[in-house]
Design a protein around this motif. Sequence first.
Motif, short mmCIF file in Angstrom:
data_model
loop_
_atom_site.label_atom_id
_atom_site.label_comp_id
_atom_site.label_asym_id
_atom_site.label_seq_id
_atom_site.Cartn_x
_atom_site.Cartn_y
_atom_site.Cartn_z
N ASP A 51 -35.27 11.46 -6.49
CA ASP A 51 -36.59 11.56 -5.69
C ASP A 51 -37.03 10.27 -5.49
N ALA A 52 -37.79 10.00 -4.28
CA ALA A 52 -38.16 8.80 -3.83
C ALA A 52 -39.36 8.29 -4.38
N ALA A 53 -40.07 9.10 -5.32
CA ALA A 53 -41.39 8.82 -5.82
C ALA A 53 -41.01 7.92 -7.07
N GLU A 54 -42.14 7.14 -7.22
CA GLU A 54 -42.10 6.32 -8.43
C GLU A 54 -41.96 7.00 -9.80
N GLY A 55 -41.34 6.63 -10.63
CA GLY A 55 -41.28 7.34 -11.91
C GLY A 55 -42.21 6.94 -12.79
N GLY A 56 -42.84 7.86 -13.78
CA GLY A 56 -43.56 7.54 -14.92
C GLY A 56 -43.23 7.89 -15.86
N SER A 57 -43.74 7.24 -16.95
CA SER A 57 -43.20 7.48 -18.54
C SER A 57 -43.04 8.55 -18.98
N ASP A 58 -43.76 9.34 -18.43
CA ASP A 58 -43.96 10.84 -19.13
C ASP A 58 -42.90 11.62 -18.18
N GLY A 59 -42.41 11.22 -17.27
CA GLY A 59 -41.52 12.10 -16.58
C GLY A 59 -41.98 13.30 -15.80
N LYS A 60 -42.95 13.30 -15.63
CA LYS A 60 -43.84 14.70 -14.94
C LYS A 60 -44.24 14.19 -13.43
N LEU A 61 -44.04 15.22 -12.79
CA LEU A 61 -44.63 15.15 -11.23
C LEU A 61 -45.83 15.30 -11.36
N ASN A 62 -46.56 14.22 -10.47
CA ASN A 62 -48.09 14.05 -10.36
C ASN A 62 -48.63 14.89 -9.24
N VAL A 63 -49.22 16.26 -9.67
CA VAL A 63 -49.63 17.06 -8.62
C VAL A 63 -51.41 16.99 -8.76
N ALA A 83 -50.64 10.42 -5.56
CA ALA A 83 -50.23 11.67 -6.05
C ALA A 83 -48.67 11.81 -5.52
N ASP A 84 -47.88 12.41 -6.18
CA ASP A 84 -46.55 12.82 -5.73
C ASP A 84 -46.26 13.98 -4.91
N TYR A 85 -47.42 14.93 -5.04
CA TYR A 85 -47.33 16.23 -4.58
C TYR A 85 -48.82 16.66 -4.07
N ILE A 86 -49.37 17.28 -3.24
CA ILE A 86 -50.65 17.57 -3.06
C ILE A 86 -50.72 19.07 -2.53
N ASP A 93 -59.85 15.99 5.13
CA ASP A 93 -59.91 14.81 5.68
C ASP A 93 -59.15 13.83 4.58
N ALA A 94 -59.40 13.92 3.69
CA ALA A 94 -58.88 13.00 2.45
C ALA A 94 -57.30 13.09 2.34
N VAL A 95 -56.80 14.13 2.39
CA VAL A 95 -55.46 14.65 2.32
C VAL A 95 -54.66 13.91 3.77
N GLN A 151 -55.58 11.40 5.27
CA GLN A 151 -55.68 9.97 5.02
C GLN A 151 -54.60 9.33 4.15
N ALA A 152 -54.40 10.33 3.05
CA ALA A 152 -53.48 9.78 1.91
C ALA A 152 -52.18 9.77 2.40
N GLY A 153 -51.54 10.45 3.41
CA GLY A 153 -50.22 10.46 3.79
C GLY A 153 -49.20 10.57 2.80
N VAL A 154 -49.41 11.52 1.94
CA VAL A 154 -48.29 11.77 0.71
C VAL A 154 -47.45 12.79 1.51
N LYS A 155 -46.06 12.29 1.22
CA LYS A 155 -44.81 13.05 1.86
C LYS A 155 -45.03 14.44 1.24
N ASN A 156 -45.05 14.90 -0.08
CA ASN A 156 -44.98 16.16 -0.37
C ASN A 156 -46.29 16.71 -0.47
N THR A 157 -46.90 17.20 0.95
CA THR A 157 -48.25 17.65 1.07
C THR A 157 -47.99 19.19 1.52
N VAL A 158 -48.53 20.06 0.65
CA VAL A 158 -48.20 21.44 1.19
C VAL A 158 -49.58 22.03 1.52
N ASP A 159 -49.74 22.63 2.55
CA ASP A 159 -50.99 23.34 3.10
C ASP A 159 -50.74 24.93 2.93
#
Length: 330
Positions: free
Chosen positions: A30-42, A89-92, A104-106, A108-116
């Motif tokens: 995945d292209a997201a930057e990794g965190g030490s806890d290894g969880k997807l930031n939703v 965020a990695d996923y919204i 509006d905020a979503v 502006q955020a421009g997060v790749k994995n954004t789901v409506d």
Amino acid sequence: MNVRRLIPTAAVAGAVALGLTTLSACSSSDAAEGGSDGKLNVVASFYPMQFLAEEIGGSHVSVTTLTKPGTEPHDLELSPRQTGGLSDADYILFLKGVQPAVDDAVEQAGVKNTVDAAKLTTLENHGSEVGHDHGHEEEGEEHGHEGEHGHEGEEEAGLDPHIWLDPVKYAEVAEGVGKSLEKADPDHAADYRKNTDALVTELNALDTAYETGLKNTSTKTFITTHSAFGYLAERYGLTQEGIAGIDPEAEPSPARIDEIHSVAEESKATTVFFETLASDKTAKTLAKDLGLKTGVLDPLEGITDKSAGADYIEVMKSNLTALQKALGAK
């Protein structure tokens, strides 16, 4: 037309306002930057989206909700910190049209994995849902709304956002969320698929319980201060009569009270429903005038200690019990 609902609903107790830390995906593919806890930031917009993210994401996600306890979802205002933090965020997961500030905020955020979530099922026009023009076309939709009595002449029609109150539509959204999480974090795709299947099975069982439980009733009409149950009414052949549109604390007009009185007599309705966290003044006054009972139907925009259950499934079962009692289930 800017119509607000004055329901102090909340997200799950213990959820915090978004002050995002960098919890992110560790997937090597995945292209997201990794965190030490290894969880997807939703990031989830409000409780119905949070429930899906937590149930489907399981141990592979860290879910934060934008709607903290005590905040009415529709009137949510985001701080600059919250708005800025969204881009981490990695996923919204959100439902467009419910919370303008989030929409509006979503964007502006421009997060790749954004789901409506609204795009994962078909939104419908139930007439009584004022001010919710979500901008989504209704493709391939059947327009037979025999279960929902809209008052288009009184109110400006818009698309109804309350898809989570129909277990079938909510299951459709769950399927879409599962697929999108698989794409966002392919290393854990199998688990997301398994969790999605388990949740959909639960929602299918809930649908069966509603279908069976509401099949034979003395009346098919229920009266509510909050016209949130259009999808549910349509799904199970019921008729929702909203006292005063989408604002449960608005004073209904004398003409509408007369109309409700006639409907109650003709349909043999027994109960006026209000919400756990909204004022019950209008419901109790109307019920007293009409000689009806009062009861609670939870629109599930949030879970608090006043909710009749700890999660979506439990509260929906409680709603079913309340409807069975009010409608005279046999």
